[in-house]
Motif scaffolding. Sequence first.
Motif, PDB file in Angstrom:
ATOM      1  N   LYS A 444       0.645  -1.088   0.012  1.00 22.00           N
ATOM      2  CA  LYS A 444      -0.177   0.024  -0.058  1.00 22.00           C
ATOM      3  C   LYS A 444       0.779   1.157  -0.024  1.00 22.00           C
ATOM      4  N   ALA A 445       2.065   1.136   0.677  1.00 24.04           N
ATOM      5  CA  ALA A 445       2.806   2.535   0.966  1.00 24.04           C
ATOM      6  C   ALA A 445       3.566   2.793  -0.579  1.00 24.04           C
ATOM      7  N   ARG A 446       3.728   1.723  -1.254  1.00 25.20           N
ATOM      8  CA  ARG A 446       4.382   1.905  -2.413  1.00 25.20           C
ATOM      9  C   ARG A 446       3.538   2.338  -3.641  1.00 25.20           C
ATOM     10  N   TYR A 447       2.269   1.821  -3.558  1.00 24.49           N
ATOM     11  CA  TYR A 447       1.496   1.806  -4.740  1.00 24.49           C
ATOM     12  C   TYR A 447       0.276   2.843  -4.326  1.00 24.49           C
ATOM     13  N   ASP A 448       0.103   3.176  -3.316  1.00 20.95           N
ATOM     14  CA  ASP A 448      -0.896   4.211  -2.929  1.00 20.95           C
ATOM     15  C   ASP A 448      -0.571   5.018  -1.454  1.00 20.95           C
ATOM     16  N   PRO A 449       0.617   5.584  -1.728  1.00 18.13           N
ATOM     17  CA  PRO A 449       1.024   6.409  -0.289  1.00 18.13           C
ATOM     18  C   PRO A 449       0.018   7.491   0.141  1.00 18.13           C
ATOM     19  N   ILE A 450      -0.759   8.074  -0.714  1.00 15.46           N
ATOM     20  CA  ILE A 450      -1.540   9.318  -0.375  1.00 15.46           C
ATOM     21  C   ILE A 450      -3.002   8.333   0.243  1.00 15.46           C
ATOM     22  N   LYS A 451      -3.062   7.205   0.230  1.00 18.40           N
ATOM     23  CA  LYS A 451      -4.556   6.467   0.579  1.00 18.40           C
ATOM     24  C   LYS A 451      -5.752   7.263  -0.281  1.00 18.40           C
ATOM     25  N   LEU A 452      -5.379   7.223  -1.434  1.00 23.28           N
ATOM     26  CA  LEU A 452      -6.587   7.698  -2.464  1.00 23.28           C
ATOM     27  C   LEU A 452      -7.618   6.489  -2.429  1.00 23.28           C
ATOM     28  N   TRP A 453      -7.204   5.340  -2.261  1.00 20.33           N
ATOM     29  CA  TRP A 453      -8.322   4.498  -2.240  1.00 20.33           C
ATOM     30  C   TRP A 453      -8.682   3.934  -0.641  1.00 20.33           C
ATOM     31  N   SER A 454      -9.651   4.592  -0.344  1.00 14.83           N
ATOM     32  CA  SER A 454     -10.148   4.680   1.157  1.00 14.83           C
ATOM     33  C   SER A 454     -11.395   4.132   1.363  1.00 14.83           C
ATOM     34  N   LYS A 455     -12.156   3.286   0.355  1.00 14.31           N
ATOM     35  CA  LYS A 455     -13.367   2.634   0.684  1.00 14.31           C
ATOM     36  C   LYS A 455     -12.968   1.433   1.165  1.00 14.31           C
ATOM     37  N   GLY A 456     -13.930   0.649   1.745  1.00 10.73           N
ATOM     38  CA  GLY A 456     -13.927  -0.676   2.243  1.00 10.73           C
ATOM     39  C   GLY A 456     -13.235  -0.936   3.249  1.00 10.73           C
ATOM     40  N   VAL A 457     -12.440  -2.062   3.134  1.00 13.59           N
ATOM     41  CA  VAL A 457     -11.600  -2.558   4.430  1.00 13.59           C
ATOM     42  C   VAL A 457     -10.255  -1.645   4.194  1.00 13.59           C
TER      43      VAL A 457
END
Length: 466
Positions: A444-457
């Motif tokens: 997650k830190a490598r591919y989405d460090p800004i936490k753009l994907w924040s829906k779900g678990v």
Amino acid sequence: MTSSSDPFAIQGQVVTAESGDEYINAISRASHFSILKPQTIFFPTDFADIPPILQYAIAQNPPLEIAVKGGGVHCSPWASSEGGVVIDLAKLNHVSLSPDKKAITVQGGAVWGDVYKVCQEEQVDVVGSPLWFVGVGGFTLGGGYGPLSGEYGLTIDNLLSAVVVLSDGRIVTASPTQEPDLFWAIRGGGNQFGIVVQFTFKTHPLAGPFSVGTLIYDGNDLEVPQVLKTIQDWKANQSSKSRLSVMFIRPGPHFTPKILVLPWSIGPNVDEVLSPFRENVKPLVNVIKSVPDLFTLSHGSDASFAHAPKRLIIRGGFVADLWTDMFLEVWKRWCEHTEGNEDVRSSGVMWDITSPSKIAEVGESETAAHVRKYHHWFSVQGRSHKNSADDLNKAFVSSVASYIREFNTHQTGEDLGVWLSMAQGDEGAEAVFGANLPRLREVKARYDPIKLWSKGVVIEPDFNQL
């Protein structure tokens, strides 16, 4: 097409509340609990449409929440947003078979019916959903237990590669040799790493015809234990070519408790599957039919779903066995919940008995989906027509799912956790991803460090391991 009111030009369609019926249709979901009201809904028709949508959402002050919709059948609002942006992949639904027919490529907005139609025409099969209207994307990212899983494993075990739009707008291919960590993560890690806009799956020889049974038993105190014993005995010698779905139902016109057993097998001869269920306990309903392929099979429940209440909430997970005490306690709780309140009597419990042998051949750390030991899955479903029953259904679903999980842990000494596809999002990432969570946090830190994907678990990025 593009509208003159678009915040920027894309090849696809842009829908807002001012779009009237188009907007109402676009926010519709399979469950009423999944419906929210986004600011803007985008329907991309090309992968290149998506990066500028992401840029637009991020650039707002504050940034807009982004939700991605594939099939839209999950009963939580993971594919919806209140005041944010929805990227609806419905127009990206192309399906194509490779010239040698060994692989099938599916865009992220397709449903399994789109795939099965091509498979029907080309006489091949693929490991997909039992239901045609389920989205390929969400089903696959959650692992994917399907009619052919006994023979070929999970859907993710048959995934060859995927095309993913990342949070920074890059479009990459993930496979065992390209972006292998991302490929590992999307096989069971859900929607936390990017938008998967294309999947390529391994195909298999045509499996049909399939034999499908419908057996209904009276839910009296004498027959329920006998039906369960028959299921337990049958399961002990189960073939990879056969499976059972077991459901608690209250069919009309009298709505008394019943057990529905749906046997299923590859091939026309079902005597080994059906004979114990016909001889040990006499069913009230005893129907068997042959269907030619997965496309036809996936439409088998259309009539029942058409009339089912749309206020639906589901929780579920995994069990190592169908223990007698556990099964009978869940039956008792379901009977009590559905007795005397006609608005919740469509609520149910389902147990899926698929042979897990092929699934267990894959190691627990080989994919993000970590439950690989001998297991089956279950779902607890609360359905109603009126919001007055919502709290009652939510409490029932939560308590029964927790009871089953705790019983399994007590019996085996191991918590199998919660299945992502049956989660509500409040269970916690550890319950869903188990021992694979630390690696998922690193990815997650490598591919989405800004936490753009924040829906779900939601998976929290771990930057310490980079």
